[in-house]
Design an enzyme around this catalytic site. Structure first.
Site, PDB file in Angstrom:
ATOM      1  CD  GLU A 110       3.122 -13.448  15.679  1.00  0.00           C
ATOM      2  OE1 GLU A 110       2.936 -12.286  16.091  1.00  0.00           O
ATOM      3  OE2 GLU A 110       2.773 -14.461  16.314  1.00  0.00           O
ATOM      4  CB  SER A 151     -12.808  -8.286  -5.002  1.00  0.00           C
ATOM      5  OG  SER A 151     -12.174  -9.472  -4.608  1.00  0.00           O
ATOM      6  CD1 TRP A 196     -12.840  -5.620  -9.759  1.00  0.00           C
ATOM      7  CD2 TRP A 196     -11.981  -4.902 -11.700  1.00  0.00           C
ATOM      8  NE1 TRP A 196     -12.213  -6.677 -10.372  1.00  0.00           N
ATOM      9  CE2 TRP A 196     -11.676  -6.270 -11.569  1.00  0.00           C
ATOM     10  CE3 TRP A 196     -11.541  -4.238 -12.848  1.00  0.00           C
ATOM     11  CZ2 TRP A 196     -10.966  -6.990 -12.519  1.00  0.00           C
ATOM     12  CZ3 TRP A 196     -10.826  -4.945 -13.803  1.00  0.00           C
ATOM     13  CH2 TRP A 196     -10.542  -6.298 -13.631  1.00  0.00           C
ATOM     14  CG  ASP A 221      -2.097   0.899   1.108  1.00  0.00           C
ATOM     15  OD1 ASP A 221      -2.323   1.443   0.007  1.00  0.00           O
ATOM     16  OD2 ASP A 221      -2.800   1.093   2.114  1.00  0.00           O
ATOM     17  N   GLY A 226       0.062   5.377  -4.386  1.00  0.00           N
ATOM     18  CA  GLY A 226      -0.562   6.646  -4.794  1.00  0.00           C
ATOM     19  C   GLY A 226       0.007   7.805  -3.993  1.00  0.00           C
ATOM     20  NE  ARG A 227      -1.524   6.556   1.219  1.00  0.00           N
ATOM     21  CZ  ARG A 227      -1.417   5.701   2.227  1.00  0.00           C
ATOM     22  NH1 ARG A 227      -1.188   6.160   3.444  1.00  0.00           N
ATOM     23  NH2 ARG A 227      -1.507   4.409   2.023  1.00  0.00           N
ATOM     24  CG  LEU A 272       9.955 -16.969  -3.532  1.00  0.00           C
ATOM     25  CD1 LEU A 272      10.002 -16.834  -2.011  1.00  0.00           C
ATOM     26  CD2 LEU A 272      10.232 -15.593  -4.137  1.00  0.00           C
ATOM     27  CG  HIS A 318      -0.019   2.025  -9.282  1.00  0.00           C
ATOM     28  ND1 HIS A 318      -0.201   1.628  -7.988  1.00  0.00           N
ATOM     29  CD2 HIS A 318      -1.132   2.723  -9.623  1.00  0.00           C
ATOM     30  CE1 HIS A 318      -1.382   2.060  -7.553  1.00  0.00           C
ATOM     31  NE2 HIS A 318      -1.954   2.728  -8.522  1.00  0.00           N
TER      32      HIS A 318
HETATM   33  C1  FPP Z   1      -1.849   0.155  -3.310  1.00  0.00           C
HETATM   34  O1  FPP Z   1      -1.408   1.486  -3.353  1.00  0.00           O
HETATM   35  C2  FPP Z   1      -1.339  -0.596  -4.439  1.00  0.00           C
HETATM   36  C3  FPP Z   1      -2.129  -1.189  -5.386  1.00  0.00           C
HETATM   37  C4  FPP Z   1      -3.590  -1.113  -5.403  1.00  0.00           C
HETATM   38  C5  FPP Z   1      -1.547  -1.909  -6.517  1.00  0.00           C
HETATM   39  C6  FPP Z   1      -0.265  -2.618  -6.268  1.00  0.00           C
HETATM   40  C7  FPP Z   1       0.405  -2.775  -7.565  1.00  0.00           C
HETATM   41  C8  FPP Z   1       1.736  -2.759  -7.782  1.00  0.00           C
HETATM   42  C9  FPP Z   1       2.735  -2.676  -6.690  1.00  0.00           C
HETATM   43  C10 FPP Z   1       2.272  -2.809  -9.150  1.00  0.00           C
HETATM   44  C11 FPP Z   1       1.875  -4.001  -9.906  1.00  0.00           C
HETATM   45  C12 FPP Z   1       2.269  -5.240  -9.260  1.00  0.00           C
HETATM   46  C13 FPP Z   1       2.442  -6.400  -9.919  1.00  0.00           C
HETATM   47  C14 FPP Z   1       2.763  -7.621  -9.151  1.00  0.00           C
HETATM   48  C15 FPP Z   1       2.314  -6.477 -11.378  1.00  0.00           C
HETATM   49  P1  FPP Z   1      -2.487   2.627  -3.423  1.00  0.00           P
HETATM   50  O2  FPP Z   1      -2.687   3.011  -4.840  1.00  0.00           O
HETATM   51  O3  FPP Z   1      -3.743   2.202  -2.727  1.00  0.00           O
HETATM   52  O4  FPP Z   1      -1.779   3.773  -2.644  1.00  0.00           O
HETATM   53  P2  FPP Z   1      -2.485   4.913  -1.779  1.00  0.00           P
HETATM   54  O5  FPP Z   1      -3.125   4.233  -0.609  1.00  0.00           O
HETATM   55  O6  FPP Z   1      -1.344   5.777  -1.389  1.00  0.00           O
HETATM   56  O7  FPP Z   1      -3.466   5.608  -2.662  1.00  0.00           O
END
Ligand code: FPP
Length: 254
Positions: free
Chosen positions: A194, A56, A59, A10, A13-14, A121, A27
């Site tokens: 954990e 899910s 989207w 997570d 975006g930030r 892995l 991303h």
């Molecule tokens: C959450 O950050 C991240 C996601 C919803 C997507 C994760 C995707 C990747 C790391 C790239 C693609 C990965 C693969 C394995 C192809 P957020 O957008 O919710 O961040 P925020 O909370 O700061 O808005």
């Protein structure tokens, strides 16, 4: 060392917004962090790494952002699989894959097939995955395969049908980005895991950050419902004693 590490990645975006960049730049940098996490996990002897790439619920994001995430996923499957294969990584993609287009589904099938025999892995990407979806799909699949269980079944009946049946339950769960929620990730499998939360945004999560999480895990005592004394005793004389399990009996008289 945790055998299985599961991560909610997570904060992409930030990370981008703080740098006056579009969210998708976060991303893109997130993909670099995925590479680093895989490399560091192999180096440290982690056997299973599971990443929540797309839930899910994702989207609901703006269509342009969903489209970029799909492109990144496709690029990973086209460009990274050869490298993963060379490093001995087995790739599994789990989730409700019916929602993805045919090209993506074909790439997924080919990547899984190509890497199927690798043992260094197991990298599982959860895509269009939700923990509640998983429990429901597993129950449906179990009852279709074994209708006699409609009257009552136990955890061990259901477990083989869950999306993560190929892996032991996670030992260590990590969520980056400062939120302290499970967000419908592996809700069944995390029962005894954990939990580790860090403020670090996913693009900044590197091998050092992974080591901090592992160090925190190593300081924990995993009791699985027992007392500290029992745990110490079991360490002296290890018994083949798994965590407690429950049965679900649907008949009123069961
Ligand atoms: C959450 O950050 C991240 C996601 C919803 C997507 C994760 C995707 C990747 C790391 C790239 C693609 C990965 C693969 C394995 C192809 P957020 O957008 O919710 O961040 P925020 O909370 O700061 O808005």
């Amino acid at each position: 060392m945790p055998r299985h590490v599961a991560i909610i990645m997570d904060g992409n975006g930030r990370w981008a917004t703080r740098r006056y960049l579009p969210r998708v730049a976060g991303h893109q940098r997130g993909v670099d962090a995925v590479r680093e996490a895989v490399r560091a996990s192999v180096e440290r002897g982690v056997e299973y790494l599971t990443l929540f790439a797309f839930s899910s619920e994702n989207w609901r994001r703006p269509p342009e952002e969903v489209s970029v995430l799909m492109q990144l996923f496709r690029l990973m499957l086209e460009q990274e699989v050869a490298k993963l294969h060379a490093s001995g990584v087995r790739l599994r993609i789990v989730g409700d894959l019916a929602a993805f287009d045919g090209v993506l589904r074909e790439l997924i099938a080919r990547a899984e097939e190509k890497t199927a025999k690798n043992t260094k892995l197991v990298l599982t990407i959860c895509a269009n995955y939700g923990g509640r979806w998983d429990i429901i799909q597993a129950t449906r699949a179990m009852l279709a395969a074994r209708p006699e269980l409609a009257g009552g079944f136990g955890e061990s009946d259901l477990a083989p049908f869950l999306a993560m049946a190929h892996a032991p339950e996670p030992d260590l769960f990590i969520r980056t980005g400062g939120e302290t929620r499970i967000s419908n990730f592996l809700i069944w499998q995390l029962a005894y895991t954990e939990l580790y939360f860090t403020e670090t945004f996913w693009p900044d999560f590197d091998a050092r950050e992974l080591d901090l999480a592992i160090a925190s895990y190593r300081r924990r005592e995993r009791r699985f419902g027992r007392t500290s004394e029992q745990v110490r005793e079991a360490r002296r004389a290890p018994a083949d004693d798994p965590p407690p399990t429950a049965r679900v009996d649907q008949r009123a008289d069961a």
